[in-house]
Design an enzyme around this catalytic site. Structure first.
Site, PDB file in Angstrom:
ATOM      1  CE  LYS A  73      -4.356  -1.484   2.068  1.00 26.48           C
ATOM      2  NZ  LYS A  73      -5.281  -1.260   3.178  1.00 26.48           N
ATOM      3  CG  ASN A 157      -1.424   3.653  18.018  1.00 27.62           C
ATOM      4  OD1 ASN A 157      -2.348   3.073  17.455  1.00 27.62           O
ATOM      5  ND2 ASN A 157      -0.203   3.160  18.034  1.00 27.62           N
ATOM      6  CE  LYS A 159       4.281   7.780  23.270  1.00 26.06           C
ATOM      7  NZ  LYS A 159       5.102   8.504  24.147  1.00 26.06           N
TER       8      LYS A 159
END
Ligand code: NAD
Length: 287
Positions: A73, A157, A159
């Site tokens: 991608k 998110n 780490k």
């Protein structure tokens, strides 16, 4: 099986590795048959090493386009002629359109997510959302949401290797759109509670909730979820994740990842064929 394939049919590919398990060829070909359009869709095992030759092949053979999945991608962007603003910001492309030899890279994952919200009657434009995750799905959703007019996105998110990447994408969102994107450490639960309280939508774009993390949820305290919060999960297997179970019990409206998956496919088919895929028919056929 298509019985009427003739010399006018065009090929649409899917370039990824591994890919034999994918449901996309089945879904796409069911739709082309139903629409009675002259396209067939086939999966090709394309590794990163083979990608430059695969793109040359796509050009030489005049494929109508191709879907692109892992591990290609990001890498594929450098071989294309044009990138949409979303792909520029995300740095990843999942759809190539070949228009008379000009290859354009799109990313339809975020488009699919935003469309699934709209179809479910959820209005997020001008509002804040909280996004769990910083990988491929979260990046695509954050960028498309920002481009579509979501006012603020609070991204949480852990780490890991995704953290710095999503910080970079948030920076680009802040530079190029009117949306304010902020990235927080998932460990900061007090901040997470506060951001969810200010959000209209909470979206899980991590793998937590599906195998091997099925039965787990990043939100474990139901009091973080109020009744008028819309809770969405990108996961579609299982259909109801632990997060959606907790949210449902709190009285929240919930959406699983089926809509995102179907509407991203709809966006691809629109790009390649100009037609609107019959979403209800696909749902029924795919079960
Ligand atoms: P990815 O590998 O690029 O990113 C994974 C994300 O999950 C990262 O942010 C990572 O930090 C986080 N994560 C993983 N384990 C974690 C843990 N134990 N605790 C906290 N965070 C954790 O994957 P992706 O392609 O972004 O996919 C993410 C999810 O979205 C998957 O469940 C995938 O099936 C789903 N997805 C759905 C669609 C759809 O059309 N519905 C499309 C793409 C992805």
């Amino acid at each position: 099986m298509r019985a009427n394939i003739d010399g006018h049919f065009l090929l649409i590919g899917l370039m990824a590795y591994p890919i034999r398990h994918s449901l996309s060829p089945k879904m796409q070909n069911i739709i082309y048959s139903k629409l009675d359009v002259p396209y067939v869709y086939l999966a090709f095992e394309v590794t990163q090493e083979k990608l430059p030759d695969a793109i040359k092949g796509l050009r030489a053979l005049g494929l109508r386009g191709s879907a692109v999945s892992m591990p290609n991608k990001q890498l594929v962007c450098q071989y294309l002629d044009k990138l949409t603003p979303a792909v520029e910001l995300i740095g990843a492309c999942n759809t190539i359109s070949n228009d008379d030899g000009v290859l354009t890279g799109y990313n339809t994952d975020g488009m699919g997510y935003m469309r699934s919200l709209k179809e479910a009657g959820v209005d997020i434009i001008g509002k804040k959302m909280t996004l769990l995750g910083g990988g491929g799905a979260a990046s695509a959703i954050a960028v498309q949401a920002a481009l579509d007019g979501v006012k603020a996105i609070s991204i949480f998110n852990q780490k890991d290797e995704c953290f710095d990447k999503i910080v970079e994408i948030a920076k680009r969102i802040n530079e190029k759109t009117d949306c304010k994107a902020t990235v927080y450490d998932l460990d900061d639960q007090a901040k997470l509670r506060q951001e969810i309280a200010e959000s209209a939508v909470l979206c899980n774009a991590t793998g937590v909730g599906m195998k091997p993390l099925e039965g787990q949820s990043l939100i474990t305290d139901p009091s973080m979820l109020r009744k008028d919060l819309v809770v969405t999960d990108c996961i579609y297997s299982p259909r109801k994740t632990k997060l959606l179970e907790i949210a449902e019990a709190q009285g929240c409206k919930t959406l699983n990842g089926i809509g995102m998956m179907l509407w991203q496919g709809h966006a691809q088919i629109k790009i390649w064929t100009g037609q609107d895929a019959p979403i209800d028919y696909v749902k029924e056929k795919m079960g």
